[in-house]
Design an enzyme around this catalytic site. Structure first.
Site, short mmCIF file in Angstrom:
data_model
loop_
_atom_site.label_atom_id
_atom_site.label_comp_id
_atom_site.label_asym_id
_atom_site.label_seq_id
_atom_site.Cartn_x
_atom_site.Cartn_y
_atom_site.Cartn_z
N ASP A 124 0.16 -8.07 -8.07
CA ASP A 124 -0.13 -6.71 -7.60
C ASP A 124 -1.31 -6.16 -8.39
O ASP A 124 -1.84 -6.82 -9.28
CB ASP A 124 1.09 -5.82 -7.78
CG ASP A 124 1.33 -5.55 -9.24
OD1 ASP A 124 1.08 -4.43 -9.70
OD2 ASP A 124 1.72 -6.48 -9.95
N ASN A 151 0.84 -1.21 0.00
CA ASN A 151 0.00 0.00 0.00
C ASN A 151 0.87 1.26 0.00
O ASN A 151 0.67 2.16 0.80
CB ASN A 151 -0.94 0.00 1.20
CG ASN A 151 -2.11 0.95 1.03
OD1 ASN A 151 -2.54 1.22 -0.09
ND2 ASN A 151 -2.62 1.48 2.12
N PRO A 192 4.11 -12.37 -8.75
CA PRO A 192 3.47 -11.49 -7.75
C PRO A 192 2.23 -10.83 -8.34
O PRO A 192 2.31 -10.19 -9.39
CB PRO A 192 4.56 -10.45 -7.45
CG PRO A 192 5.84 -11.05 -7.93
CD PRO A 192 5.46 -11.94 -9.08
N LYS A 249 1.36 -11.73 -2.17
CA LYS A 249 2.07 -10.87 -3.12
C LYS A 249 3.50 -10.61 -2.68
O LYS A 249 4.44 -10.73 -3.47
CB LYS A 249 1.29 -9.56 -3.30
CG LYS A 249 1.77 -8.74 -4.47
CD LYS A 249 2.84 -7.77 -4.03
CE LYS A 249 3.38 -7.01 -5.23
NZ LYS A 249 4.45 -6.09 -4.79
#
Length: 270
Positions: free
Chosen positions: A224, A114, A222, A205
């Site tokens: 994302d 984040n 990953p 992730k």
DNA sequence: ACCCAGGGTAACT
DNA sequence: AGTTACCATGGG
């Protein structure tokens, strides 16, 4: 001394600033400086490779390995290009998946959650300045042992927010051996991912980022926000078979493609 | 003032 | 098993 390292499909700007590593800067036209593995390096982009500037003989092997020069990216890109979207994603791109240190990768991607690349870079810089060792050209990435002795409050100079407690938990579990990268490297993908997720603040992730960027597990992808957009837009049934065992590398090309070339299309109405 | 950024956790259905 | 508010901080 300067040392030339030959490598096709190695674009330093793309490779160093595509969000897989956070410790480099472009300090002049085609000149890049940064740190990895406790070493400082100054690099110049060349036509078919890179030059290590003012380096030592024994740096050459380290950076050859770091930039993964053994792997035939031209062959991979040719294979990927069987798929139209991947062909577009690879065109004009020269991104190599770096061989980074697992612990640095773990902490870096815990910090990434984040968060945006610019601020991630700043937090990591302050982490190194405050707790790493001063070496020629900068500061090394701090060891797990060093960080394990700290409390989240000790990390307040980083301004890493809620991630501070995650960083300390990760350092303590690596330092104690509860998380052992050498053992994890031997596990199949799903078990390796679960072994990393025992750390607070590590989910699928971040775990996949550690596998791909830190343990060079090229099959790890990953997921994302950008890759999720790419997959739902182009590949609702999954990545094409032409990526083979190298889905992680394809992912890195698609990630950069999505952010730089397809932002409008992929973020329209979601 | 609001939204987002290489997500994860805890607390809900 | 699948959703959702909340988490610190900084930039647009």
């Amino acid at each position: 001394m300067d040392f030339f390292i030959g490598a096709d499909f190695l674009d330093l700007k793309q490779t160093l600033f595509c969000g897989q590593c956070f410790r480099f800067a472009e300090t002049d036209d085609n000149i890049f400086e940064g740190m990895a593995g406790g070493r400082y390096v100054k690099l110049r982009q060349e036509k078919n490779g890179i030059t290590l500037l003012d380096a030592e003989e024994d740096d050459v092997r380290f950076w050859q390995d770091y930039f993964d020069t053994e792997l035939d990216y031209g062959g991979l890109i040719k294979a990927f290009s069987e798929d139209k979207t991947l062909e577009a994603a690879c065109r004009g791109r020269g991104i190599r998946v770096l061989r980074q240190e697992p612990f640095e990768t773990l902490i870096s991607f815990i910090i990434s959650q984040n968060n945006n690349i610019k601020r991630i870079t700043g937090i990591i810089q302050r982490l190194c300045e405050n707790f790493g060792d001063q070496v020629r050209g900068g500061y090394s990435f701090p060891s797990a042992e060093k960080l394990a002795a700290l409390s989240p409050d000790d990390l307040s100079p980083l301004r890493s927010g809620f991630r501070a407690k995650y960083i300390i938990d990760a350092a303590q579990k690596v330092n104690s051996g509860e998380v052992d990268f050498e053992k994890i490297a031997l596990l199949p993908d799903d078990e390796a991912r679960e072994a990393l997720k025992v750390i607070k603040g590590v989910g699928d992730k971040v775990a996949d980022c550690v596998l791909l960027f830190g343990l060079h597990r090229l099959s790890a992808v990953p997921k994302d926000v950008w890759i999720k957009r790419v997959i739902s837009y182009y590949y609702p049934d999954g990545l094409p078979a032409c990526v083979g065992e190298y889905a992680g590398i394809a992912q890195q090309y698609l990630f950069d493609f999505a952010r730089t070339d397809m932002k409008k299309e992929l973020t329209a109405k979601e």
